[in-house]
Design a protein around this motif. Structure first.
Motif, PDB file in Angstrom:
ATOM      1  N   LEU A  74      -2.069  -5.544  -1.542  1.00 52.39           N
ATOM      2  CA  LEU A  74      -1.454  -6.113  -0.330  1.00 52.39           C
ATOM      3  C   LEU A  74      -1.599  -7.618  -0.135  1.00 52.39           C
ATOM      4  O   LEU A  74      -2.298  -8.227  -0.796  1.00 52.39           O
ATOM      5  CB  LEU A  74      -1.988  -5.264   0.795  1.00 52.39           C
ATOM      6  CG  LEU A  74      -1.664  -3.855   0.903  1.00 52.39           C
ATOM      7  CD1 LEU A  74      -2.425  -3.274   2.023  1.00 52.39           C
ATOM      8  CD2 LEU A  74      -0.346  -3.608   0.819  1.00 52.39           C
ATOM      9  N   HIS A  75      -0.967  -7.940   0.883  1.00 46.84           N
ATOM     10  CA  HIS A  75      -1.087  -9.461   1.326  1.00 46.84           C
ATOM     11  C   HIS A  75      -2.686  -9.786   1.774  1.00 46.84           C
ATOM     12  O   HIS A  75      -3.044  -8.776   2.257  1.00 46.84           O
ATOM     13  CB  HIS A  75       0.162  -9.540   2.337  1.00 46.84           C
ATOM     14  CG  HIS A  75       0.056 -11.370   2.773  1.00 46.84           C
ATOM     15  ND1 HIS A  75      -0.805 -11.750   3.850  1.00 46.84           N
ATOM     16  CD2 HIS A  75       0.710 -12.353   2.278  1.00 46.84           C
ATOM     17  CE1 HIS A  75      -0.536 -13.096   3.877  1.00 46.84           C
ATOM     18  NE2 HIS A  75       0.303 -13.290   3.113  1.00 46.84           N
ATOM     19  N   GLU A  76      -3.040 -10.834   1.670  1.00 45.94           N
ATOM     20  CA  GLU A  76      -4.494 -11.296   2.026  1.00 45.94           C
ATOM     21  C   GLU A  76      -4.725 -10.864   3.424  1.00 45.94           C
ATOM     22  O   GLU A  76      -5.709 -10.235   3.718  1.00 45.94           O
ATOM     23  CB  GLU A  76      -4.427 -12.858   1.826  1.00 45.94           C
ATOM     24  CG  GLU A  76      -4.749 -13.118   0.662  1.00 45.94           C
ATOM     25  CD  GLU A  76      -5.052 -14.813   0.772  1.00 45.94           C
ATOM     26  OE1 GLU A  76      -5.269 -15.442   1.600  1.00 45.94           O
ATOM     27  OE2 GLU A  76      -4.912 -15.430  -0.433  1.00 45.94           O
ATOM     28  N   ASP A  77      -3.870 -11.184   4.370  1.00 48.53           N
ATOM     29  CA  ASP A  77      -4.203 -10.735   5.694  1.00 48.53           C
ATOM     30  C   ASP A  77      -4.225  -9.252   5.907  1.00 48.53           C
ATOM     31  O   ASP A  77      -5.161  -8.811   6.783  1.00 48.53           O
ATOM     32  CB  ASP A  77      -3.259 -11.201   6.722  1.00 48.53           C
ATOM     33  CG  ASP A  77      -2.832 -12.827   6.934  1.00 48.53           C
ATOM     34  OD1 ASP A  77      -4.018 -13.537   6.384  1.00 48.53           O
ATOM     35  OD2 ASP A  77      -1.863 -13.481   7.079  1.00 48.53           O
ATOM     36  N   LEU A  78      -3.505  -8.341   5.234  1.00 50.07           N
ATOM     37  CA  LEU A  78      -3.553  -7.025   5.303  1.00 50.07           C
ATOM     38  C   LEU A  78      -4.762  -6.619   4.712  1.00 50.07           C
ATOM     39  O   LEU A  78      -5.346  -5.627   5.046  1.00 50.07           O
ATOM     40  CB  LEU A  78      -1.974  -6.543   4.662  1.00 50.07           C
ATOM     41  CG  LEU A  78      -1.186  -6.757   5.890  1.00 50.07           C
ATOM     42  CD1 LEU A  78       0.319  -6.054   4.814  1.00 50.07           C
ATOM     43  CD2 LEU A  78      -1.030  -6.128   6.884  1.00 50.07           C
ATOM     44  N   GLN A  79      -5.125  -7.257   3.535  1.00 48.34           N
ATOM     45  CA  GLN A  79      -6.311  -6.833   2.758  1.00 48.34           C
ATOM     46  C   GLN A  79      -7.227  -6.944   3.811  1.00 48.34           C
ATOM     47  O   GLN A  79      -8.328  -6.124   3.830  1.00 48.34           O
ATOM     48  CB  GLN A  79      -6.552  -7.818   1.680  1.00 48.34           C
ATOM     49  CG  GLN A  79      -5.564  -7.569   0.331  1.00 48.34           C
ATOM     50  CD  GLN A  79      -5.793  -8.500  -0.779  1.00 48.34           C
ATOM     51  OE1 GLN A  79      -6.867  -9.319  -0.828  1.00 48.34           O
ATOM     52  NE2 GLN A  79      -4.798  -8.389  -1.711  1.00 48.34           N
ATOM     53  N   TYR A  80      -7.676  -8.023   4.554  1.00 46.51           N
ATOM     54  CA  TYR A  80      -8.657  -8.211   5.405  1.00 46.51           C
ATOM     55  C   TYR A  80      -8.687  -7.182   6.456  1.00 46.51           C
ATOM     56  O   TYR A  80      -9.573  -6.313   6.770  1.00 46.51           O
ATOM     57  CB  TYR A  80      -8.646  -9.547   6.267  1.00 46.51           C
ATOM     58  CG  TYR A  80      -9.679  -9.733   7.157  1.00 46.51           C
ATOM     59  CD1 TYR A  80     -11.095 -10.076   6.486  1.00 46.51           C
ATOM     60  CD2 TYR A  80      -9.514  -9.716   8.434  1.00 46.51           C
ATOM     61  CE1 TYR A  80     -12.206 -10.209   7.568  1.00 46.51           C
ATOM     62  CE2 TYR A  80     -10.459  -9.775   9.250  1.00 46.51           C
ATOM     63  CZ  TYR A  80     -11.769  -9.961   8.908  1.00 46.51           C
ATOM     64  OH  TYR A  80     -12.968 -10.141   9.769  1.00 46.51           O
ATOM     65  N   ASP A  81      -7.343  -6.923   7.134  1.00 40.42           N
ATOM     66  CA  ASP A  81      -7.392  -5.892   8.046  1.00 40.42           C
ATOM     67  C   ASP A  81      -7.614  -4.353   7.822  1.00 40.42           C
ATOM     68  O   ASP A  81      -8.400  -3.848   8.287  1.00 40.42           O
ATOM     69  CB  ASP A  81      -5.845  -5.922   8.614  1.00 40.42           C
ATOM     70  CG  ASP A  81      -5.527  -7.133   9.472  1.00 40.42           C
ATOM     71  OD1 ASP A  81      -6.390  -8.101   9.821  1.00 40.42           O
ATOM     72  OD2 ASP A  81      -4.487  -7.428   9.632  1.00 40.42           O
ATOM     73  N   TYR A  82      -7.203  -4.047   6.451  1.00 38.63           N
ATOM     74  CA  TYR A  82      -7.687  -2.688   5.967  1.00 38.63           C
ATOM     75  C   TYR A  82      -8.880  -2.634   5.347  1.00 38.63           C
ATOM     76  O   TYR A  82      -9.377  -1.622   5.228  1.00 38.63           O
ATOM     77  CB  TYR A  82      -6.408  -2.250   5.255  1.00 38.63           C
ATOM     78  CG  TYR A  82      -5.137  -2.053   5.833  1.00 38.63           C
ATOM     79  CD1 TYR A  82      -4.970  -1.182   6.702  1.00 38.63           C
ATOM     80  CD2 TYR A  82      -3.916  -2.668   5.458  1.00 38.63           C
ATOM     81  CE1 TYR A  82      -3.740  -0.935   7.600  1.00 38.63           C
ATOM     82  CE2 TYR A  82      -2.631  -2.402   5.965  1.00 38.63           C
ATOM     83  CZ  TYR A  82      -2.495  -1.306   7.144  1.00 38.63           C
ATOM     84  OH  TYR A  82      -1.543  -1.207   7.643  1.00 38.63           O
ATOM     85  N   GLY A  83      -9.496  -3.736   5.002  1.00 41.98           N
ATOM     86  CA  GLY A  83     -10.774  -3.828   4.221  1.00 41.98           C
ATOM     87  C   GLY A  83     -11.886  -3.246   5.284  1.00 41.98           C
ATOM     88  O   GLY A  83     -12.770  -2.733   4.653  1.00 41.98           O
ATOM     89  N   LEU A  84     -11.819  -3.739   6.482  1.00 39.35           N
ATOM     90  CA  LEU A  84     -12.956  -3.545   7.296  1.00 39.35           C
ATOM     91  C   LEU A  84     -13.107  -2.130   7.745  1.00 39.35           C
ATOM     92  O   LEU A  84     -14.162  -1.671   7.440  1.00 39.35           O
ATOM     93  CB  LEU A  84     -12.671  -4.299   8.725  1.00 39.35           C
ATOM     94  CG  LEU A  84     -12.678  -5.919   8.788  1.00 39.35           C
ATOM     95  CD1 LEU A  84     -12.077  -6.333  10.149  1.00 39.35           C
ATOM     96  CD2 LEU A  84     -13.948  -6.193   8.329  1.00 39.35           C
ATOM     97  N   PRO A  85     -12.112  -1.536   8.193  1.00 40.56           N
ATOM     98  CA  PRO A  85     -12.389   0.202   8.237  1.00 40.56           C
ATOM     99  C   PRO A  85     -12.914   0.967   6.678  1.00 40.56           C
ATOM    100  O   PRO A  85     -13.512   1.779   6.788  1.00 40.56           O
ATOM    101  CB  PRO A  85     -11.065   0.717   8.669  1.00 40.56           C
ATOM    102  CG  PRO A  85     -10.007  -0.341   8.602  1.00 40.56           C
ATOM    103  CD  PRO A  85     -10.465  -1.520   8.308  1.00 40.56           C
TER     104      PRO A  85
END
Length: 162
Positions: free
Chosen positions: A141-152
């Motif tokens: 995924l895109h970098e921002d989405l990687q971060y958003d989904y990486g946390l949970p």
């Protein structure tokens, strides 16, 4: 009878008029439940992906509530059935973000399930495989989405043994 390739079907469908295409779609919808479900997604739900995700999550929640938890055998069968259905809904969407979000929700429900799935090797392995698959999907995924989904995802990895 051997099925035609997708490119052959596409070429043939281009030569049909709108009424013939409508009749073909309706016939497909009558033939199999999956075809009807896919057509329903494409016509009514594809425009509102967040609504679709909410609907599928609510359905998964209901299915988790209905699991017979008296025996791990029934729990395994039910969880596999839920995952099979979830993969079907993910296929309808075809969007990576939807796939990651739905699988994360599934893993959260699985992690919080009682009796604990971590006391059963098969369920624990299924859970670990899903986490690994989510991690691979997030990397695409895109970098921002990687971060958003990486946390949970990291939270799920930390709290695997509740």
């Amino acid at each position: 009878m051997k099925a035609a390739t997708v490119s052959q079907l596409k070429k043939e469908l281009q030569h049909r008029n709108a009424d013939e295409l409508l009749q073909l779609c309706l016939r497909l919808a009558r033939f199999k439940l999956e075809n009807k479900e896919l057509l329903t997604y494409l016509l009514f739900e594809a425009d509102d992906e967040t609504g679709y995700i909410k609907t599928v999550k609510a359905q998964v929640d209901e299915q988790f509530e209905a699991i017979n938890a008296s025996n791990y055998y029934y729990v395994k069968k039910s969880i596999r059935k839920i995952l099979r259905g979830l993969r079907k809904y993910i296929r309808y969407s075809g969007k990576k973000e939807t796939e990651v979000e739905l699988l994360l929700h599934f893993c959260q429900k699985l992690n919080n399930f009682h009796p604990s799935i971590h006391k059963n090797r098969t369920l624990s392995n299924l859970y670990e495989r899903q986490l690994a698959a989510i991690e691979k999907k997030i990397d695409a995924l895109h970098e921002d989405l990687q971060y958003d989904y990486g946390l949970p995802l990291e939270e799920l990895k930390k709290h695997t043994h509740v």
